[in-house]
Design an enzyme around this catalytic site. Structure first.
Site, short mmCIF file in Angstrom:
data_model
loop_
_atom_site.label_atom_id
_atom_site.label_comp_id
_atom_site.label_asym_id
_atom_site.label_seq_id
_atom_site.Cartn_x
_atom_site.Cartn_y
_atom_site.Cartn_z
N THR A 204 0.81 -1.22 0.00
CA THR A 204 0.00 0.00 0.00
C THR A 204 0.85 1.27 0.00
O THR A 204 0.34 2.36 0.28
CB THR A 204 -0.92 0.01 1.23
OG1 THR A 204 -0.12 -0.13 2.42
CG2 THR A 204 -1.93 -1.13 1.18
N GLY A 206 2.33 4.53 -1.04
CA GLY A 206 1.96 5.56 -2.01
C GLY A 206 0.49 5.66 -2.30
O GLY A 206 0.09 6.36 -3.24
N GLY A 208 -1.89 7.24 -0.67
CA GLY A 208 -2.39 8.62 -0.51
C GLY A 208 -1.97 9.51 -1.66
O GLY A 208 -2.77 10.31 -2.16
#
Length: 270
Positions: A204, A206, A208
């Site tokens: 997960t 990156g 955002g």
């Protein structure tokens, strides 16, 4: 359409400038960039940060904005108050959509925003922003509230909107449950929730950056805030759900997935 990302460089390619440019490309917009810091990092963590001087950030900004017809801008890692104030002063009167991803902590735990910069973010940048996309820990810092319930989520979002931003997307990935839920608050409109199934994965890194870049691309193409948020949710959901399985730590998301799967993703909006 031309977009601009103002963020840090990720040598591992999963987050920051690299993730933003990949996302822009996949969604059919031309990406430009202003680099605020260099990082030595990979999926295992951040080994070093070398910030850009505020003078060079300003030079990059002027170079891009003087030559390109930028239609939407996003910020990621801004690192310190001087850079935040420079970016805010440069963008203040341009009337361009500004998407603020208030990056504070890297996936591996490294601090990417100096503590004294929080006030600059709240007082200078968010008042001119179109959208802010905090995760729960970031929203807690900005609002000064602990967030454990739906009511606390709502109150924190209202606190952030009161700073001047038009829309807040509260990313719920840190909340417990079998669904990944994002709550969307647009000033003057009824809040709504975007819901997808949650994936059990460590890849997960990156997410955002990728979500806010997808949102920026869709806004640049003229989508409404609600349409843009929905498409960005689809993009990041497919990127997480179809991992590349590279690196030995928190691996990057798959920026190819949205195009390869033609954006086919079930998102419940209510």
């Amino acid at each position: 359409m031309i977009t601009l990302t103002i963020a840090g460089s990720d040598s591992g390619g999963g987050a920051g400038i690299q993730a933003d440019i990949k996302t822009f490309q996949e969604l059919g917009v031309f990406g430009t960039s202003v680099i605020t810091a260099l990082t030595a990092q990979n999926t295992l963590g951040v080994q070093g940060i070398f910030p850009t001087t505020v003078q060079f950030v300003e030079a990059q900004l002027k170079a891009v904005l003087e030559d390109f017809n930028v239609t939407a801008i996003k910020t990621g890692m801004l690192f310190n108050s001087e850079i935040i104030e420079c970016v805010a002063a440069t963008l203040k009167n341009r009337g361009l959509p500004l998407i603020v991803d208030p990056v504070m902590i890297a996936k591996g735990g490294a601090s990417l925003l100096q503590q004294e910069s929080i006030q600059a973010l709240k007082n200078k940048l968010l008042p001119i922003a179109t959208v802010c996309t905090p995760n729960i820990p970031e929203a807690e810092v900005i609002s000064g509230r602990s967030i454990h319930t739906e009511q606390e989520l709502f109150l924190a979002a209202q606190d952030i909107i009161s700073l001047g931003v038009q829309c807040v997307v509260m990313k719920g990935g840190h909340l417990a449950g079998d669904k990944a839920i994002d709550a969307v608050f647009i000033k003057g409109e009824v809040p709504f929730v975007l819901e997808t199934n949650r994936f059990e994965t460590k890849h997960t890194h990156g997410t955002g950056c990728t979500f806010s870049a997808a949102l920026t691309a869709e806004i640049a193409k003229g989508k409404s805030l609600q349409e843009a948020v929905l498409e960005a949710k689809k993009f990041v959901h497919l990127a997480i759900g179809n991992p590349l399985n590279i690196g030995h730590g928190f691996g990057p998301t798959n920026h190819f997935a949205y195009r390869q799967l033609e954006g086919k993703c079930d998102v419940v909006c209510h």
